[in-house]
Structure formats: structure tokens, C-alpha cells
Design a protein around this motif. Structure first.
Motif, mmCIF file in Angstrom:
data_model
loop_
_atom_site.group_PDB
_atom_site.id
_atom_site.type_symbol
_atom_site.label_atom_id
_atom_site.label_comp_id
_atom_site.label_asym_id
_atom_site.label_seq_id
_atom_site.Cartn_x
_atom_site.Cartn_y
_atom_site.Cartn_z
ATOM 1 N N ALA A 167 0.894 -1.163 0.000
ATOM 2 C CA ALA A 167 0.000 0.000 0.000
ATOM 3 C C ALA A 167 0.929 1.210 0.000
ATOM 4 C CB ALA A 167 -0.923 -0.012 1.217
ATOM 5 N N ASN A 168 1.457 1.553 -1.158
ATOM 6 C CA ASN A 168 2.590 2.458 -1.236
ATOM 7 C C ASN A 168 2.247 3.919 -1.003
ATOM 8 O OD1 ASN A 168 4.262 4.301 -3.518
ATOM 9 N ND2 ASN A 168 5.530 3.033 -2.173
ATOM 10 N N HIS A 169 1.153 4.407 -1.610
ATOM 11 C CA HIS A 169 0.935 5.848 -1.569
ATOM 12 C C HIS A 169 -0.544 6.207 -1.524
ATOM 13 C CE1 HIS A 169 0.886 4.653 -5.841
ATOM 14 N NE2 HIS A 169 -0.025 5.608 -5.999
ATOM 15 N N ASP A 170 -0.788 7.366 -0.988
ATOM 16 C CA ASP A 170 -2.084 8.027 -1.101
ATOM 17 C C ASP A 170 -2.020 8.886 -2.357
ATOM 18 O OD1 ASP A 170 -4.689 9.177 0.217
ATOM 19 O OD2 ASP A 170 -3.474 10.920 -0.361
ATOM 20 N N ILE A 171 -2.947 8.678 -3.269
ATOM 21 C CA ILE A 171 -2.875 9.340 -4.577
ATOM 22 C C ILE A 171 -2.873 10.860 -4.441
ATOM 23 C CG2 ILE A 171 -4.070 9.694 -6.764
ATOM 24 C CD1 ILE A 171 -5.020 6.781 -6.581
ATOM 25 N N GLN A 172 -3.706 11.400 -3.586
ATOM 26 C CA GLN A 172 -3.770 12.859 -3.447
ATOM 27 C C GLN A 172 -2.469 13.411 -2.871
ATOM 28 O OE1 GLN A 172 -7.063 14.356 -1.177
ATOM 29 N NE2 GLN A 172 -6.658 16.483 -1.735
ATOM 30 N N MET A 173 -1.919 12.747 -1.852
ATOM 31 C CA MET A 173 -0.651 13.204 -1.293
ATOM 32 C C MET A 173 0.445 13.211 -2.356
ATOM 33 S SD MET A 173 -0.283 11.580 2.553
ATOM 34 C CE MET A 173 1.333 12.336 2.780
ATOM 35 N N LEU A 174 0.455 12.168 -3.181
ATOM 36 C CA LEU A 174 1.455 12.089 -4.244
ATOM 37 C C LEU A 174 1.258 13.220 -5.252
ATOM 38 C CD1 LEU A 174 3.739 10.625 -5.774
ATOM 39 C CD2 LEU A 174 1.978 9.195 -6.828
ATOM 40 N N GLN A 175 0.027 13.447 -5.658
ATOM 41 C CA GLN A 175 -0.237 14.435 -6.716
ATOM 42 C C GLN A 175 0.087 15.858 -6.275
ATOM 43 O OE1 GLN A 175 -4.314 13.365 -7.647
ATOM 44 N NE2 GLN A 175 -3.672 12.196 -9.443
ATOM 45 N N VAL A 176 -0.137 16.187 -5.015
ATOM 46 C CA VAL A 176 0.130 17.552 -4.550
ATOM 47 C C VAL A 176 1.488 17.692 -3.893
ATOM 48 C CG1 VAL A 176 -2.333 17.963 -4.212
ATOM 49 C CG2 VAL A 176 -0.941 17.235 -2.264
ATOM 50 N N GLY A 177 2.241 16.589 -3.822
ATOM 51 C CA GLY A 177 3.529 16.605 -3.151
ATOM 52 C C GLY A 177 4.642 17.207 -3.986
ATOM 53 N N THR A 178 5.862 17.116 -3.470
ATOM 54 C CA THR A 178 7.012 17.806 -4.052
ATOM 55 C C THR A 178 7.758 16.984 -5.100
ATOM 56 O OG1 THR A 178 8.440 16.996 -2.256
ATOM 57 C CG2 THR A 178 7.349 19.129 -1.935
ATOM 58 N N TYR A 179 7.366 15.735 -5.321
ATOM 59 C CA TYR A 179 8.060 14.927 -6.325
ATOM 60 C C TYR A 179 7.950 15.579 -7.703
ATOM 61 C CZ TYR A 179 8.818 10.723 -3.446
ATOM 62 O OH TYR A 179 9.248 9.832 -2.510
ATOM 63 N N PRO A 180 8.984 15.483 -8.528
ATOM 64 C CA PRO A 180 8.882 15.991 -9.908
ATOM 65 C C PRO A 180 7.840 15.201 -10.699
ATOM 66 C CG PRO A 180 10.919 14.758 -9.599
ATOM 67 C CD PRO A 180 10.319 14.934 -8.238
ATOM 68 N N TYR A 181 7.351 15.833 -11.756
ATOM 69 C CA TYR A 181 6.253 15.244 -12.535
ATOM 70 C C TYR A 181 6.591 13.843 -13.038
ATOM 71 C CZ TYR A 181 2.847 14.586 -16.285
ATOM 72 O OH TYR A 181 1.878 14.075 -17.101
ATOM 73 N N TYR A 182 7.811 13.658 -13.566
ATOM 74 C CA TYR A 182 8.156 12.358 -14.149
ATOM 75 C C TYR A 182 8.110 11.256 -13.089
ATOM 76 C CZ TYR A 182 12.800 12.074 -12.007
ATOM 77 O OH TYR A 182 13.822 11.953 -11.102
ATOM 78 N N LEU A 183 8.507 11.592 -11.853
ATOM 79 C CA LEU A 183 8.518 10.593 -10.789
ATOM 80 C C LEU A 183 7.092 10.268 -10.343
ATOM 81 C CD1 LEU A 183 10.113 8.781 -8.921
ATOM 82 C CD2 LEU A 183 10.473 10.743 -7.389
ATOM 83 N N LYS A 184 6.241 11.278 -10.289
ATOM 84 C CA LYS A 184 4.831 11.026 -9.979
ATOM 85 C C LYS A 184 4.223 10.088 -11.026
ATOM 86 C CE LYS A 184 4.023 15.495 -7.711
ATOM 87 N NZ LYS A 184 3.246 16.746 -7.725
ATOM 88 N N GLN A 185 4.515 10.347 -12.293
ATOM 89 C CA GLN A 185 3.972 9.504 -13.357
ATOM 90 C C GLN A 185 4.514 8.085 -13.269
ATOM 91 O OE1 GLN A 185 1.491 11.807 -13.878
ATOM 92 N NE2 GLN A 185 1.450 10.647 -15.793
ATOM 93 N N ARG A 186 5.778 7.947 -12.915
ATOM 94 C CA ARG A 186 6.363 6.617 -12.757
ATOM 95 C C ARG A 186 5.643 5.839 -11.651
ATOM 96 N NH1 ARG A 186 9.756 5.039 -8.672
ATOM 97 N NH2 ARG A 186 10.703 2.991 -8.997
#
Length: 265
Positions: A167-186
Motif C-alpha cells: 500500500a505504497n501511496h495516497d494518490i492525493q498526497m502524491l499528486q500535490v507533493g514535491t516529487y517531480p512530474y516524471y517521478l509522480k507519473q512513474r
């Protein structure tokens, strides 16, 4: 059979599974010292290990393998592509290549009195697998780093007595977080990781009367919280198209930096 999550998270993974006679580690993404301390909680040392199984070559799964293999004699199993990467990684230090044993997805092997069944998974690694374990009529699986769940994955993860599942991530936290776009997409892609909701939806399809416990593992440090993962998974199970409530099963979030509770059945 018993399972102990020594560490599970995006910063390091190491899971013990075994019985009185056979002692197996899945991944060694933390220091040898922490692995030893985790094993000590159940009366074992690294010298008791029968085998080490590696899921794939990312650092959070192999970071401790160099020192560990110089301190114990257990053979290391993984797909050829995974082992080739480890053996070519100069940061690992001196490695004895003869102790690294290649396996193939879907080809079972016997370690002591336990059967180990590697299962092909979708993740952005060379040839990643997760593992099922069988001892008599007892069945357990450790399945993380699942970009998405294939029909074969779902079928093979059904009817397990014990599961550690991502259960790796909460989608909303990931989308609004500081990760660069390419990493979010990965992470969100088909070779990334399961979200809390995806984990819950999978579990809602495979829960059954004899399921004894579920560990939620490989939580992201930056894009998840234990409470979020726990509640999201429980909601998906309860709301899913099945006759069960989440309260029918024991669910525990595996800890990032310390051993979680051992479960024996």
C-alpha cells in the motif's frame, strides 16, 4: 510458519519468513546491523539463515546485501537479471558470485521444508518478482512493488493464509507533493506502485474465510501515512463486492524503521 517484517517502506525492505527448521529473508534493503537486530527479536541471527531471496535490484531492496553476504553463508536467489545487476554494482564491495543462484518466474524451488514460488510482477526493474511460500497446507505471500495487478497475480495471491502486500501511496498526497512530474507519473504508472485504494481493491477480491492476517507494506515516507493506508484499505474491503467487513481480518501496517509484530500460524 511465521512472518516478521523487519523493515518495510520506500527507504528499505527486509522481511523474514520461516519455521523451526527453515529461515528465509526476502530482500536486504537495510543494514546488516538492523537485519541482525530484527532477527534477534525472534531468537535468530544471520548465521541461521537458510536463504536470501531478492525481488529486484532497487537499492531499497538490496542495499545491505554486500555486508550481509560477507557475514553469513546463506545463498542469494533472484532472477538472472537482478543478480547480474547486484554482481556488477561496485558499491556492494566484494561478493562471492558462486553464492548467487538464478531463478525463473513461476519455477518453484525447495528451501529446507518450504516451497518458494517466484511470481512475475510489473515494476520498472530488470526482471522483478514477488514470492509465495508453502509449508504443508500453510500458504503465505510477500508482494510489493506492483505496478498493477495482472489476472495471474490476483489468482496466485488468492487463498493465502498470510499476506504482506503493498500500500505504497495516497494518490492525493502524491499528486500535490514535491516529487517531480516524471517521478509522480512513474509511481502512478503500470510499472510503479500500488496505491492504498488499489491495494484495498485487490484485497477485496481475494479475502476469504481462512485469511489469517494482512500486513500493509512498502509505504512511501513522503506520500503516505500509516493511518491513511489502514483506513483506505479497510474501506475498500468493506465497500467491495464481497461478503466481508474489514473487521473480519487482522490488518497491520508494517513499520518502516523497526520490526513489526511477528505472526505465527
Amino acid at each position: 510458519m511465521r512472518m516478521l517484517s523487519i523493515a518495510s517502506g520506500s527507504s528499505g525492505n527486509c522481511i523474514y519468513i520461516g519455521n523451526d527448521h527453515t529461515h528465509i529473508l526476502v530482500d536486504a534493503g537495510i543494514s546488516k546491523k538492523r537485519i541482525e537486530e530484527g532477527l534477534n527479536t525472534i531468537g535468530l541471527t544471520v548465521n541461521d539463515l537458510s536463504a536470501i531471496f531478492i525481488t529486484h535490484e532497487h537499492k531499497d531492496h538490496i542495499g545491505g546485501i554486500g555486508v550481509l553476504t560477507r557475514k553469513c553463508e546463506a545463498p542469494v536467489y533472484g532472477t538472472k537479471e537482478t543478480l547480474d545487476y547486484i554482481l556488477s554494482d561496485t558499491s556492494m564491495g566484494r561478493l562471492d558470485a558462486e553464492r548467487f543462484m538464478p531463478i525463473l518466474p513461476n519455477e518453484k524451488l525447495m528451501i529446507g521444508d518450504m516451497i518458494v514460488d517466484p511470481m512475475k510482477i510489473s515494476h520498472d526493474a530488470a526482471n522483478p518478482v514477488c514470492y509465495r511460500f508453502f509449508e504443508g497446507d500453510k500458504k503465505a505471500a510477500i508482494a510489493t512493488d506492483l505496478g498493477y495487478v495482472t489476472e495471474e497475480n490476483e489468482e496466485k495471491l488468492s487463498n493465502m493464509d498470510l499476506l504482506l502486500i503493498e500500500a505504497n501511496h495516497d494518490i492525493q498526497m502524491l499528486q500535490v507533493g514535491t516529487y517531480p512530474y516524471y517521478l509522480k507519473q512513474r509511481i502512478l504508472g503500470k510499472q510503479g506502485h500500488l496505491s492504498n485504494e488499489s491495494c484495498g481493491r485487490l484485497l477485496s477480491k481475494i479475502v476469504h474465510d481462512d485469511l489469517k492476517k494482512v500486513y500493509l507494506g512498502h509505504l512511501s515516507k513522503e506520500n503516505n501515512l500509516p493511518e491513511l493506508a489502514y483506513e483506505a484499505v479497510r474501506l475498500e474491503i468493506t465497500m467491495g463486492d464481497n461478503p466481508y467487513q474489514a473487521s473480519d481480518f487482522e490488518i497491520e501496517v508494517a513499520k518502516r524503521n523497526e520490526p513489526s509484530g511477528v505472526f505465527e500460524f
